[in-house]
Design a protein around this motif. Structure first.
Motif, PDB file in Angstrom:
ATOM      1  N   THR A  59      -0.884  -5.803 -12.850  1.00 45.87           N
ATOM      2  CA  THR A  59      -2.064  -5.016 -13.209  1.00 45.87           C
ATOM      3  C   THR A  59      -3.070  -5.032 -12.064  1.00 45.87           C
ATOM      4  OG1 THR A  59      -3.073  -6.953 -14.255  1.00 45.87           O
ATOM      5  CG2 THR A  59      -1.795  -5.461 -15.671  1.00 45.87           C
ATOM      6  N   PRO A  93      -4.993  -3.707  -8.991  1.00 44.23           N
ATOM      7  CA  PRO A  93      -5.234  -2.363  -8.478  1.00 44.23           C
ATOM      8  C   PRO A  93      -4.460  -2.141  -7.179  1.00 44.23           C
ATOM      9  CG  PRO A  93      -7.294  -3.427  -9.096  1.00 44.23           C
ATOM     10  CD  PRO A  93      -6.216  -4.459  -9.200  1.00 44.23           C
ATOM     11  N   THR A 110      -5.187   6.937 -12.825  1.00 43.29           N
ATOM     12  CA  THR A 110      -5.693   5.696 -13.411  1.00 43.29           C
ATOM     13  C   THR A 110      -6.401   5.971 -14.735  1.00 43.29           C
ATOM     14  OG1 THR A 110      -7.708   5.906 -12.085  1.00 43.29           O
ATOM     15  CG2 THR A 110      -5.967   4.505 -11.202  1.00 43.29           C
ATOM     16  N   ASP A 111      -6.443   4.919 -15.577  1.00 39.89           N
ATOM     17  CA  ASP A 111      -7.178   5.022 -16.836  1.00 39.89           C
ATOM     18  C   ASP A 111      -8.637   4.619 -16.589  1.00 39.89           C
ATOM     19  OD1 ASP A 111      -7.220   2.223 -16.719  1.00 39.89           O
ATOM     20  OD2 ASP A 111      -5.720   1.972 -18.295  1.00 39.89           O
ATOM     21  N   GLY A 129      -9.278   1.623 -14.480  1.00 39.00           N
ATOM     22  CA  GLY A 129      -8.789   1.631 -13.105  1.00 39.00           C
ATOM     23  C   GLY A 129      -7.341   1.234 -12.943  1.00 39.00           C
ATOM     24  N   LYS A 130      -6.634   1.016 -14.060  1.00 36.22           N
ATOM     25  CA  LYS A 130      -5.218   0.644 -13.987  1.00 36.22           C
ATOM     26  C   LYS A 130      -4.358   1.897 -13.818  1.00 36.22           C
ATOM     27  CE  LYS A 130      -5.685  -3.455 -16.823  1.00 36.22           C
ATOM     28  NZ  LYS A 130      -5.361  -4.072 -18.107  1.00 36.22           N
ATOM     29  N   PRO A 131      -3.315   1.831 -12.964  1.00 33.55           N
ATOM     30  CA  PRO A 131      -2.423   2.982 -12.783  1.00 33.55           C
ATOM     31  C   PRO A 131      -1.724   3.348 -14.089  1.00 33.55           C
ATOM     32  CG  PRO A 131      -2.041   1.331 -11.084  1.00 33.55           C
ATOM     33  CD  PRO A 131      -2.951   0.704 -12.095  1.00 33.55           C
TER      34      PRO A 131
END
Length: 141
Positions: free
Chosen positions: A25, A27, A65-66, A69-71
């Motif tokens: 998780t 970035p 990203t959500d 900021g997670k892909p």
């Protein structure tokens, strides 16, 4: 003694498998942002090493990203740079050739931007995050 050794081996193997299957998780570094657009509660960010689109051949990264900021894996993606017709000049379309990376939701690409000026980035995706389309303006130098 044998039972304890077998149990240790089984637990060690399970931990190795678990570690290999766990997604990171952390970035992902994608370079300097050029432009971003919101599509279906996701943010698509186009970036490269300089943070600027330029005329000619170049490498780019596109990341979805959500809100944290997670892909996010969006599946199949297309990105095209469009410049409308002006005067006697025909409309131009420069497609980005995108490939997946080891991080779901992060794509690398190559594009040859025909000329400097204002371009519309036309983005589309279809996959696990649904279907989405978006556009953004970017100036090639």
């Amino acid at each position: 003694m044998k039972k304890s050794l077998v149990l240790t081996i089984i637990l060690s193997a399970a931990l190795v498998i678990l570690a290999a299957c766990t997604k990171s998780t952390t970035p992902v570094s994608t370079g300097k942002p050029i432009a971003s657009v919101s599509v279906n509660n996701l943010t698509a960010t186009l970036s490269n090493s300089t943070g600027q689109l330029k005329q000619g051949q170049q490498d780019v990264t596109l990341a979805f990203t959500d809100s944290s900021g997670k892909p996010v894996d969006v599946g199949a993606v297309s990105l095209n740079f469009h410049m409308p017709a002006m005067g006697g000049m025909a409309a131009m379309n420069d497609a980005v050739t995108l490939t997946t990376t080891s991080t779901p939701g992060v794509y690398t690409g190559k594009v040859k931007v025909s000329m400097a000026g204002e371009w519309q980035g036309q983005l589309a995706f279809e996959g696990p995050a649904g279907t989405g389309k978006g556009t953004f303006s970017v100036t090639a130098r």
